[in-house]
Design an enzyme around this catalytic site. Structure first.
Site, PDB file in Angstrom:
ATOM      1  N   LYS A 249      30.493   6.603  51.381  1.00 22.61           N
ATOM      2  CA  LYS A 249      30.437   5.404  50.528  1.00 22.61           C
ATOM      3  C   LYS A 249      29.142   4.669  50.826  1.00 22.61           C
ATOM      4  O   LYS A 249      28.879   4.299  51.967  1.00 22.61           O
ATOM      5  CB  LYS A 249      31.641   4.498  50.816  1.00 22.61           C
ATOM      6  CG  LYS A 249      31.535   3.095  50.180  1.00 22.61           C
ATOM      7  CD  LYS A 249      32.760   2.219  50.452  1.00 22.61           C
ATOM      8  CE  LYS A 249      32.562   0.794  49.934  1.00 22.61           C
ATOM      9  NZ  LYS A 249      33.719  -0.103  50.211  1.00 22.61           N
ATOM     10  N   ASP A 254      28.250  -5.506  48.952  1.00 22.26           N
ATOM     11  CA  ASP A 254      29.527  -5.681  48.254  1.00 22.26           C
ATOM     12  C   ASP A 254      29.842  -7.175  48.132  1.00 22.26           C
ATOM     13  O   ASP A 254      30.373  -7.780  49.063  1.00 22.26           O
ATOM     14  CB  ASP A 254      30.630  -4.946  49.037  1.00 22.26           C
ATOM     15  CG  ASP A 254      31.990  -5.053  48.340  1.00 22.26           C
ATOM     16  OD1 ASP A 254      32.030  -5.489  47.175  1.00 22.26           O
ATOM     17  OD2 ASP A 254      32.999  -4.676  48.977  1.00 22.26           O
ATOM     18  N   LYS A 261      34.146 -12.178  46.773  1.00 18.28           N
ATOM     19  CA  LYS A 261      34.573 -12.410  48.148  1.00 18.28           C
ATOM     20  C   LYS A 261      34.236 -13.838  48.563  1.00 18.28           C
ATOM     21  O   LYS A 261      33.231 -14.386  48.106  1.00 18.28           O
ATOM     22  CB  LYS A 261      33.806 -11.469  49.099  1.00 18.28           C
ATOM     23  CG  LYS A 261      34.255 -10.028  49.072  1.00 18.28           C
ATOM     24  CD  LYS A 261      33.465  -9.221  50.095  1.00 18.28           C
ATOM     25  CE  LYS A 261      33.825  -7.744  50.033  1.00 18.28           C
ATOM     26  NZ  LYS A 261      35.210  -7.457  50.455  1.00 18.28           N
ATOM     27  N   ASP A 272      28.354  -2.090  54.040  1.00 23.11           N
ATOM     28  CA  ASP A 272      29.257  -1.308  53.192  1.00 23.11           C
ATOM     29  C   ASP A 272      28.678   0.049  52.776  1.00 23.11           C
ATOM     30  O   ASP A 272      29.298   0.769  51.995  1.00 23.11           O
ATOM     31  CB  ASP A 272      29.647  -2.141  51.963  1.00 23.11           C
ATOM     32  CG  ASP A 272      31.090  -1.935  51.543  1.00 23.11           C
ATOM     33  OD1 ASP A 272      31.854  -1.349  52.335  1.00 23.11           O
ATOM     34  OD2 ASP A 272      31.439  -2.342  50.422  1.00 23.11           O
ATOM     35  N   ASP A 331      36.767  -5.809  43.624  1.00 26.11           N
ATOM     36  CA  ASP A 331      36.417  -5.673  45.036  1.00 26.11           C
ATOM     37  C   ASP A 331      36.939  -4.358  45.624  1.00 26.11           C
ATOM     38  O   ASP A 331      36.571  -3.973  46.725  1.00 26.11           O
ATOM     39  CB  ASP A 331      36.956  -6.878  45.822  1.00 26.11           C
ATOM     40  CG  ASP A 331      36.261  -7.057  47.169  1.00 26.11           C
ATOM     41  OD1 ASP A 331      35.237  -6.390  47.397  1.00 26.11           O
ATOM     42  OD2 ASP A 331      36.756  -7.864  47.974  1.00 26.11           O
ATOM     43  N   GLU A 333      35.971  -1.456  45.013  1.00 21.97           N
ATOM     44  CA  GLU A 333      34.912  -0.691  44.344  1.00 21.97           C
ATOM     45  C   GLU A 333      34.580   0.616  45.062  1.00 21.97           C
ATOM     46  O   GLU A 333      34.125   1.564  44.437  1.00 21.97           O
ATOM     47  CB  GLU A 333      33.649  -1.550  44.220  1.00 21.97           C
ATOM     48  CG  GLU A 333      32.696  -1.548  45.434  1.00 21.97           C
ATOM     49  CD  GLU A 333      33.317  -2.110  46.707  1.00 21.97           C
ATOM     50  OE1 GLU A 333      34.332  -2.824  46.610  1.00 21.97           O
ATOM     51  OE2 GLU A 333      32.809  -1.809  47.806  1.00 21.97           O
ATOM     52  N   ARG A 335      36.427   2.967  46.371  1.00 23.21           N
ATOM     53  CA  ARG A 335      37.203   4.123  45.874  1.00 23.21           C
ATOM     54  C   ARG A 335      36.694   4.584  44.513  1.00 23.21           C
ATOM     55  O   ARG A 335      36.785   5.758  44.177  1.00 23.21           O
ATOM     56  CB  ARG A 335      38.693   3.760  45.853  1.00 23.21           C
ATOM     57  CG  ARG A 335      39.053   2.650  44.916  1.00 23.21           C
ATOM     58  CD  ARG A 335      40.399   2.020  45.231  1.00 23.21           C
ATOM     59  NE  ARG A 335      40.322   1.136  46.406  1.00 23.21           N
ATOM     60  CZ  ARG A 335      41.364   0.475  46.899  1.00 23.21           C
ATOM     61  NH1 ARG A 335      42.565   0.606  46.354  1.00 23.21           N
ATOM     62  NH2 ARG A 335      41.218  -0.301  47.952  1.00 23.21           N
TER      63      ARG A 335
HETATM   64  N1  BES Z   1      33.976  -3.138  51.645  1.00 18.78           N
HETATM   65  C1  BES Z   1      35.293  -3.667  51.590  1.00 18.78           C
HETATM   66  C2  BES Z   1      36.132  -3.341  52.826  1.00 18.78           C
HETATM   67  C3  BES Z   1      35.663  -3.913  54.136  1.00 18.78           C
HETATM   68  C4  BES Z   1      36.280  -5.029  54.670  1.00 18.78           C
HETATM   69  C5  BES Z   1      34.655  -3.293  54.864  1.00 18.78           C
HETATM   70  C6  BES Z   1      35.885  -5.518  55.901  1.00 18.78           C
HETATM   71  C7  BES Z   1      34.248  -3.804  56.089  1.00 18.78           C
HETATM   72  C8  BES Z   1      34.869  -4.904  56.612  1.00 18.78           C
HETATM   73  C9  BES Z   1      36.006  -3.089  50.369  1.00 18.78           C
HETATM   74  O1  BES Z   1      35.200  -2.787  49.291  1.00 18.78           O
HETATM   75  C10 BES Z   1      36.978  -4.115  49.918  1.00 18.78           C
HETATM   76  O2  BES Z   1      36.543  -5.162  49.516  1.00 18.78           O
HETATM   77  N2  BES Z   1      38.265  -3.798  49.964  1.00 18.78           N
HETATM   78  C11 BES Z   1      39.271  -4.684  49.550  1.00 18.78           C
HETATM   79  C12 BES Z   1      40.305  -3.889  48.762  1.00 18.78           C
HETATM   80  C13 BES Z   1      41.317  -4.744  48.053  1.00 18.78           C
HETATM   81  C14 BES Z   1      40.655  -5.553  46.954  1.00 18.78           C
HETATM   82  C15 BES Z   1      42.388  -3.855  47.482  1.00 18.78           C
HETATM   83  C16 BES Z   1      39.907  -5.311  50.776  1.00 18.78           C
HETATM   84  O3  BES Z   1      40.016  -4.656  51.792  1.00 18.78           O
HETATM   85  O4  BES Z   1      40.250  -6.506  50.727  1.00 18.78           O
HETATM   86 ZN    ZN Z   2      33.287  -2.357  49.664  1.00 17.47          ZN
HETATM   87 MN    MN Z   3      34.882  -4.449  48.013  1.00 14.95          MN
END
Ligand code: BES
Ligand code: ZN
Ligand code: MN
Length: 479
Positions: A249, A254, A261, A272, A331, A333, A335
C-alpha cells in the site's frame, strides 16, 4: 558509511569509541579482556551497581586507561542464556544510538555473538545510528564514518549490512514529508534503486492505469493534484520457479478524503506508504543478497485528498477485476488501492501473494503498536511467515478470517462496500475485503499500521519509520 569486520584484539584497537557487552552472568570474551587491561575497573563498577547489565543500558568511560580506544561504551546485554535476535538488536542499536550524539570517525564493536546474531547486530547498529532528522540542518543523529566489527563472522556482517542499509532506505522514504515524497518522487527513487540492483521495473502512469481499468485505485487518486502510479518490479532470482508476489500500500498521504481525519490522526499519515516502501527495501536486499527466490514487487501509489474531483460517499467504483464497490467511507482507501494492485499481482502468476499495508487503526487497537497483524486464506503460508518472523526477531500475531465476516461487506447497490458494519473487527473486515481480490491464490495480508511508524523513540532506534517486517520477509524469502 564504511563497515568492516576484523579479528584484531579489542584492547589495542585505535578507535574513537569501543563498544563491549556486559551480561548478567559476569564479564566474558572481549569485555573481560578489556576489563583486565583496565585493572578490573568494569568488575568493580558492576559490583558497586553503577554499571547496569540490563539490555539497552549503556555506560560510558571517557579516556579509559589500559586500552587504545578514546571512549569505552559498555552496553548491557541482559542474560547471556536469553540472548536472541531481538535482544541483540536492542543492545547493538542502543550502543549505536548512544554514539550518534556527536560525529566520530571510527567506532569498534566487540559483541562476541554467533554468526546469526552478528547479522542482527550489524543491521541494528546501522539503524540505531540514523534518525528521522532528514531535513534538519543540525542533525540529532550523527552517524560514525567507520564501524569496525570485531568478529570472525565476515559473511554474516555483509548480510547484516545489506539488510540494515535496505531498512534505511525504507525508513528514509517513510520519514520524508508528504510534500516531497509523492507517487512520482517515490517512482523516481524506485527506478534508481532498481537500476542499481539489476531489478526490472515497469511504471504505469495515470493514462495506463485508466487503460487497465484500475477504477478502484483511480477513485482514491481522483481528489489529488498529484497523479497516481503503479509499479511492477521483477527480481529474477537464481532459480526458474514461480515468483513470490509482494504487494504494498503506497498512500503517500492519507487525509481521509471527504471522510476527513481529525488533526491528530492525520499528522502522521505520511507513513501510509510504509507497505510500498517495505516492498522496495525488501527487493533491494533480496537482489543484493542474491537470493534464489524470484520476486515480483507491486506497489500502488496514490494520495488520498479532498477537492471538487474527490470520490464521494455513495460513489460506486468498478475495480479492475470487474467487482463493483460502494463507497461508505473514503478513509477506507487502502483496500481500494490494494484491490487493483492484487488483481495485477494475480496476472503475474505468482506462487503466493504477501501484501503489506498500514491498513487499519483497528489492528493497532487489537494488537498494540509493536505487533503486526496476520490474516490469510492459507494457514500453512501464515505458519511459514510466523516462523520467519520469529527467526528475524519481529513480532506478528494472527487475526481471525471466519466466513461470517463476509456478510459485513455486502452492499445493497454494488457487489461489495468498502467498510464493515460498524467498527468492531475492523482489521478482519478490511482483510475480508482484500480476500475478494486474490481469487483463492495463497495469500497473506500483513497489517503494519502499528509497527511501521513509532510515535516515541525506542532505546535502540529513533522515533518515526521503523522498516518493520523487512527482516522477516528476507528470512521468509531466503528459505
Ligand atoms: N491509513 C489508515 C490506517 C492507519 C491508522 C494507519 C493508524 C496507521 C496508523 C487507513 O487508511 C484508515 O484510515 N483506516 C480506517 C478504516 C475505517 C474508515 C474503516 C481506520 O482504521 O479508521
Ligand atoms: Zn490509509
Ligand atoms: Mn484512510
Amino acid at each position: 558509511m564504511k563497515l568492516t569486520t576484523s579479528t584484531a584484539s579489542p584492547t589495542g584497537l585505535n578507535v574513537d569509541a569501543l563498544v563491549v557487552v556486559a551480561h548478567d552472568q559476569g564479564l566474558s570474551g572481549s569485555a573481560k579482556q578489556v576489563d583486565q587491561a583496565m585493572g578490573g575497573l568494569l568488575e568493580r563498577l558492576i559490583a558497586s551497581g553503577e554499571l547496569s547489565t540490563k539490555t539497552g543500558k549503556t555506560f560510558s568511560i571517557y579516556s579509559p586507561t589500559g586500552i587504545s580506544a578514546k571512549l569505552l561504551i559498555v552496553c548491557g546485554g541482559g542474560s547471556i542464556a536469553e540472548l536472541n535476535v531481538m535482544e541483540v538488536t536492542r543492545m547493538a542499536g542502543a550502543a549505536a544510538k548512544r554514539l550518534a550524539d556527536r560525529s566520530r570517525q571510527s567506532v569498534g564493536l566487540a559483541l562476541d555473538v554467533s554468526a546469526e546474531l552478528t547479522t542482527a547486530a550489524v543491521s541494528a547498529v546501522i539503524n540505531g545510528g540514523v534518525g528521522q532528522d532528514l531535513l534538519r540542518a543540525e542533525k540529532n543523529f550523527k552517524t560514525a564514518d567507520e564501524w569496525i566489527f570485531l568478529t570472525p563472522h565476515d559473511a554474516s556482517g555483509k548480510h547484516g549490512q545489506i539488510v540494515g542499509e535496505s531498512m534505511l532506505l525504507v525508513r528514509e522514504l517513510v520519514n520524508l514529508p508528504p510534500n516531497l515524497l509523492t507517487p512520482s518522487t517515490f517512482t523516481e527513487r524506485a527506478v534508481a534503486m532498481c537500476n542499481q540492483c539489476g531489478i526490472e521495473i515497469e511504471v504505469w502512469d495515470e493514462l495506463r492505469l485508466r487503460k487497465e481499468r484500475c477504477g478502484s485505485l483511480l477513485g482514491v487518486a481522483s481528489g489529488s493534484q498529484t497523479p497516481p502510479r503503479l509499479l511492477i518490479m521483477r527480481y529474477a532470482g537464481k532459480q526458474a520457479k514461480p515468483a513470490v508476489a509482494l504487494v504494498g500500500k503506497g498512500v503517500t498521504f492519507d487525509s481521509g478524503g471527504l471522510s476527513i481525519k481529525p488533526t491528530d490522526g492525520m499528522l502522521t499519515m505520511k507513513c501510509d506508504m510504509a507497505g510500498a516502501a517495505t516492498v522496495l527495501g525488501t527487493l533491494r536486499a533480496a537482489a543484493l543478497l542474491g537470493l534464489e527466490q524470484p520476486i515480483v514487487g507491486l506497489v500502488g501509489l496514490v494520495e488520498n485528498m479532498i477537492s471538487g474531483s474527490a470520490f464521494r460517499l455513495g460513489d460506486v467504483l468498478t475495480a479492475r477485476s470487474g467487482t463493483t464497490i460502494e463507497i461508505h467511507n473514503t478513509d477506507a482507501e487502502g483496500r481500494l488501492v490494494l484491490a487493483d494492485v492484487l488483481n495485477v499481482a494475480l496476472e503475474q502468476q505468482p506462487e503466493c501473494i504477501i501484501d503489506l499495508a498500514t491498513l487499519t487503526g483497528a489492528c493497532v487497537v487489537a494488537l498494540g503498536v509493536d505487533i503486526a497483524g496476520l490474516m490469510t486464506n492459507d494457514a500453512q503460508l501464515q505458519q511459514r511467515f510466523q516462523s520467519a518472523a520469529e527467526r528475524a526477531g519481529e513480532l506478528v500475531w494472527p487475526l481471525p478470517m471466519h466466513r461470517f465476516f463476509d456478510d459485513q461487506i455486502s452492499s445493497q447497490v454494488a457487489d461489495i462496500k468498502n467498510v464493515g458494519d460498524g467498527r468492531w473487527g475492523g482489521a478482519t473486515t478490511a482483510a475480508k475485503f482484500l480476500e475478494r481480490f486474490v481469487d483463492k491464490k495463497p495469500w497473506l495480508h500483513i497489517d503494519i499500521a502499528g509497527p511501521a511508524f513509532a510515535d516515541k523513540p525506542k532505546p535502540h532506534q529513533d522515533a518515526g519509520a521503523t522498516a518493520a517486517m523487512l527482516r522477516s520477509l528476507i528470512e521468509f524469502l531466503d528459505n
